[in-house]
Design an enzyme around this catalytic site. Sequence first.
Site, mmCIF file in Angstrom:
data_model
loop_
_atom_site.group_PDB
_atom_site.id
_atom_site.type_symbol
_atom_site.label_atom_id
_atom_site.label_comp_id
_atom_site.label_asym_id
_atom_site.label_seq_id
_atom_site.Cartn_x
_atom_site.Cartn_y
_atom_site.Cartn_z
ATOM 1 N N LYS A 1 0.845 -1.201 0.000
ATOM 2 C CA LYS A 1 0.000 0.000 0.000
ATOM 3 C C LYS A 1 0.881 1.252 0.000
ATOM 4 O O LYS A 1 0.607 2.218 -0.714
ATOM 5 C CB LYS A 1 -0.937 -0.023 1.225
ATOM 6 C CG LYS A 1 -2.047 -1.064 1.086
ATOM 7 C CD LYS A 1 -2.815 -1.335 2.369
ATOM 8 C CE LYS A 1 -3.762 -2.529 2.175
ATOM 9 N NZ LYS A 1 -4.457 -2.932 3.402
ATOM 10 N N GLN B 1 -4.692 -1.740 9.709
ATOM 11 C CA GLN B 1 -4.551 -3.031 9.022
ATOM 12 C C GLN B 1 -5.120 -4.167 9.878
ATOM 13 O O GLN B 1 -4.781 -4.303 11.049
ATOM 14 C CB GLN B 1 -3.059 -3.283 8.709
ATOM 15 C CG GLN B 1 -2.793 -4.550 7.932
ATOM 16 C CD GLN B 1 -3.382 -4.540 6.521
ATOM 17 O OE1 GLN B 1 -3.316 -3.535 5.810
ATOM 18 N NE2 GLN B 1 -3.971 -5.644 6.095
ATOM 19 N N ASP C 1 -11.055 2.674 4.158
ATOM 20 C CA ASP C 1 -11.306 1.235 4.005
ATOM 21 C C ASP C 1 -12.809 0.960 3.876
ATOM 22 O O ASP C 1 -13.204 -0.152 3.515
ATOM 23 C CB ASP C 1 -10.759 0.470 5.229
ATOM 24 C CG ASP C 1 -9.475 -0.295 4.899
ATOM 25 O OD1 ASP C 1 -9.203 -0.500 3.710
ATOM 26 O OD2 ASP C 1 -8.763 -0.677 5.839
#
Length: 293
Positions: free
Chosen positions: A52, A96, A119
């Site tokens: 990422k 994460q 997200d």
Amino acid sequence: MQLLDGKFLSAQVKAEIKAEVDKIKAEGGKTPHLAAILVGNNGASETYVASKIKSCEEVGFKSTLVRLPETTSEAEVLSHIEALNNDADIDGFIVQLPLPSHISENTVMEAVAPEKDVDGFHPINVGRMCKGLPAYISATPFGILEMLKRYNIDTAGKHCVVVGRSQIVGLPMGILMQRNTAPGNATVTICHSRTHNLKEVCQSADILIAALGRPEFITADYVKEGAVVIDVGITRVVDESKKSGFAIKGDVKFDEVAPKSSYITPVPGGVGLMTICGLMTNTLLASKKAIFK
Ligand code: NDP
């Protein structure tokens, strides 16, 4: 059979994002800035976060990594989230997953400010997505929709079977595929570990999306001739022949399913690369305040 080539498509999407970022910068605008919180030393998570950050560099974003030890308390993680929520330079950030078991993922997801939740996991974003309102759509379903769109795959009226009902993949995927838009307008069945006759249900799919996390579970006998097959699965399996000691497997037994399918995603080189594009797109939208005005 045609390959849904995530490598090709993700390069295309990233080039488009980079062109937009270059323009923003040339006009004196703010550089989009994505942050990531990584708790612990999960090998797969380390790899995902590294890619990422690399993608941020490729498209011209700023990135910040907040690395925390495995023993970090939930309260400490929440205080880092609060700091990022209040940092005006950060447009969006992710935490994460998975988190160590002493930290509640739901509590963490709800602590992220919805307007920075790139997200798309916060209940406000999930709810807005369900209602068809502007929302950050979670990156994996977003990436799959982008693949279907860019390969001009007609989904209207088709039977779409999603295997898996997780909050981050299966459930939003099913909701998005039934929406009255394109890609969408499919008749959707969501399957899970309690589904009876899973094989027969999958055999009736025009579009089969496998997101169960069971390597090579979907064999040729699950698949209708000419189906579109999307493989979300990413599992590390021991493979002594590899330098790393493991190989990446999808949920679909590619070699036997590919000849029966009209389109199919490879693993690696498919959905995973498009997922990162979903995150980059959401970050660009956040920097433009395009979702939450
Ligand atoms: P979860 O473990 O959260 O969910 C798995 C789902 O599959 C559950 O709903 C489960 O059912 C269902 N399931 C498990 N086994 C079976 C079975 N034998 N038959 C039918 N259904 C079954 O996984 P995720 O959704 O987070 O991830 C799924 C896979 O996708 C993983 O391999 C993950 O690594 C990968 N992934 C890939 C991404 C990418 O970018 N390509 C991004 C995110 C995930 P139940 O609810 O009943 O337990």
